[in-house]
Scaffold this motif. Structure first.
Motif, PDB file in Angstrom:
ATOM      1  N   HIS A 243      94.221  87.648 -12.569  1.00  0.00           N
ATOM      2  CA  HIS A 243      94.785  88.639 -12.669  1.00  0.00           C
ATOM      3  C   HIS A 243      95.529  89.092 -12.030  1.00  0.00           C
ATOM      4  N   ARG A 244      97.275  89.942 -11.958  1.00  0.00           N
ATOM      5  CA  ARG A 244      98.082  90.490 -11.535  1.00  0.00           C
ATOM      6  C   ARG A 244      99.102  88.848 -11.297  1.00  0.00           C
ATOM      7  N   ALA A 245     100.158  89.275 -12.027  1.00  0.00           N
ATOM      8  CA  ALA A 245     101.646  88.432 -11.790  1.00  0.00           C
ATOM      9  C   ALA A 245     102.123  87.616 -10.437  1.00  0.00           C
ATOM     10  N   ALA A 252      96.586  78.561  -7.583  1.00  0.00           N
ATOM     11  CA  ALA A 252      96.827  78.661  -6.431  1.00  0.00           C
ATOM     12  C   ALA A 252      95.541  79.338  -5.840  1.00  0.00           C
ATOM     13  N   ARG A 253      95.282  80.718  -5.320  1.00  0.00           N
ATOM     14  CA  ARG A 253      95.140  81.369  -5.070  1.00  0.00           C
ATOM     15  C   ARG A 253      93.616  81.466  -4.588  1.00  0.00           C
ATOM     16  N   TYR A 254      92.917  80.850  -5.934  1.00  0.00           N
ATOM     17  CA  TYR A 254      91.613  80.210  -6.032  1.00  0.00           C
ATOM     18  C   TYR A 254      91.068  79.516  -5.008  1.00  0.00           C
ATOM     19  N   ALA A 255      90.400  79.941  -3.628  1.00  0.00           N
ATOM     20  CA  ALA A 255      90.079  78.755  -2.192  1.00  0.00           C
ATOM     21  C   ALA A 255      89.739  77.008  -3.249  1.00  0.00           C
ATOM     22  N   ASP A 256      88.621  77.287  -3.904  1.00  0.00           N
ATOM     23  CA  ASP A 256      88.151  76.218  -4.622  1.00  0.00           C
ATOM     24  C   ASP A 256      88.494  75.747  -5.789  1.00  0.00           C
ATOM     25  N   ALA A 257      89.417  74.695  -5.763  1.00  0.00           N
ATOM     26  CA  ALA A 257      89.998  74.145  -6.530  1.00  0.00           C
ATOM     27  C   ALA A 257      89.036  73.332  -7.963  1.00  0.00           C
ATOM     28  N   SER A 258      88.221  73.815  -7.659  1.00  0.00           N
ATOM     29  CA  SER A 258      87.520  73.567  -8.785  1.00  0.00           C
ATOM     30  C   SER A 258      87.064  74.326  -9.501  1.00  0.00           C
TER      31      SER A 258
END
Length: 342
Positions: A243-245, A252-258
């Motif tokens: 969500h959000r442009a 990349a905002r997700y710390a858990d890359a999996s």
């Protein structure tokens, strides 16, 4: 025989000019085109009674997306549909059991009834769709009251049945949703006729709550990853959206890359995508679905002019939108337009 009035030279010239400058209705898109290669129109908050008396009327316009705002009522343990009431319903859904009942009866029903209305309408219009059903979970999930991803999946499966195009159907034999999207494993529009793709986004209340550290997108992505690891991805009914442009790869905002490979749907403000220096070609190149919201507000703002709305749709198709969502309920001739995605 009655003679038709003759146009004055001035009126005839004005008519000719208008015909030349008006934006024509778009030509039909090849039904063999994949959904990843087309751009449709979405209806913002299609459940509101001030917009449509009944939800079926929103579907009658044949948009590419409709949006429902959903609240988990933690006291009654029911799924409410409302813009601002977490404990009650305020919507145009009815408890229909047949297509003939979609335009009558008491409104303000729970989410399951809205889903029933969609299923019944699609059964009566098998050539319609595909339809993206965007669910904004206003406060997120409430797993402690039995309103988590597992329960939402069960509700969607029970009410929509085989109408849902699920993550497992996209993934096929690919290792992740990302791999499947990049391979353009999306079906054609013809194959998705009568089908629903469910999109989940975090809600405005959830995003504004500093004590909420597990938003809808992350919670459902974890759910997908766990189901895939257990070999039961077929149970999942929805696609979480980033969500959000944001420029670059917003995952990349997700710390858990999996978790990142389980996001192939993106949803954000059209103005930001159009004017914020974001390379939206990246989405089309990777066959991701991109929902651009508030399309009417991209400068210059579009009001009730259907030609301007069609021009805006063409502009956002050129910017690689999959859906241009807008407050265009008053422009029914525009809502069913579909263009090739640049």
């Amino acid at each position: 025989m009655r003679r038709l009035p003759v146009l004055s030279a001035l009126a005839a010239g004005a008519l000719a000019a208008s015909l030349l400058t008006a934006t024509p209705a778009p030509a039909a898109v090849d039904p063999g085109a994949r959904i990843s290669a087309t751009t449709g129109v979405g209806t913002h908050n299609a459940y509101e009674k001030s917009t449509y008396t009944y939800l079926a009327q929103a579907l009658d316009a044949r948009p590419g997306l409709i949006e429902l705002d959903v609240w988990p009522d933690v006291f009654a343990r029911q799924w409410r549909v409302s813009h601002s009431n977490p404990l009650g319903n305020d919507n145009n859904c009815v408890a229909a059991t047949s297509a003939a009942q979609l335009y009558t009866g008491t409104r303000n029903r729970n989410l399951e009834h809205c889903l029933d209305d969609i299923r019944l309408w699609l059964a009566a219009h098998p050539d319609a769709g595909p339809l993206i059903l965007k669910l904004e979970l206003k406060t997120g999930f409430s797993s402690r009251t039995g309103q988590g991803p597992v329960q939402l999946d069960a509700l969607l499966a029970a009410r929509l049945g085989d109408r849902v195009f699920t993550p497992a159907k996209l993934r096929g034999t690919h290792p992740t949703l990302d791999a499947a999207a990049r391979a353009d494993a999306w079906p054609t529009r013809q194959q998705l006729a009568g089908k629903v793709i469910v999109e989940l986004i975090p809600g405005t209340v959830e995003e504004g709550n500093p004590t909420d550290t597990l938003w809808t997108d992350v919670e459902y992505a974890r759910h997908l990853a766990a189901l895939a690891a257990a070999g039961t991805l077929a149970r999942a009914q929805a696609f979480p959206a980033v969500h959000r442009a944001q420029a670059g790869d917003p995952r990349a905002r997700y710390a858990d890359a999996s978790l990142r490979p389980w996001f192939v749907v993106f949803d954000g403000d059209a103005t930001t995508y159009a004017t914020g220096g974001i390379d939206t070609a990246w989405y089309a190149a990777n066959r991701y679905l991109l929902v651009m919201t508030d399309a009417q507000n991209v400068p210059p703002a579009v009001g009730g002019d259907p030609d301007a709305a069609r021009a805006r749709l063409a502009e956002l198709a050129a910017r690689h939108a999959s859906i241009a969502s807008a407050d265009w309920a008053a422009l029914p001739d525009v809502l069913d337009d579909v263009l090739p995605r640049a």
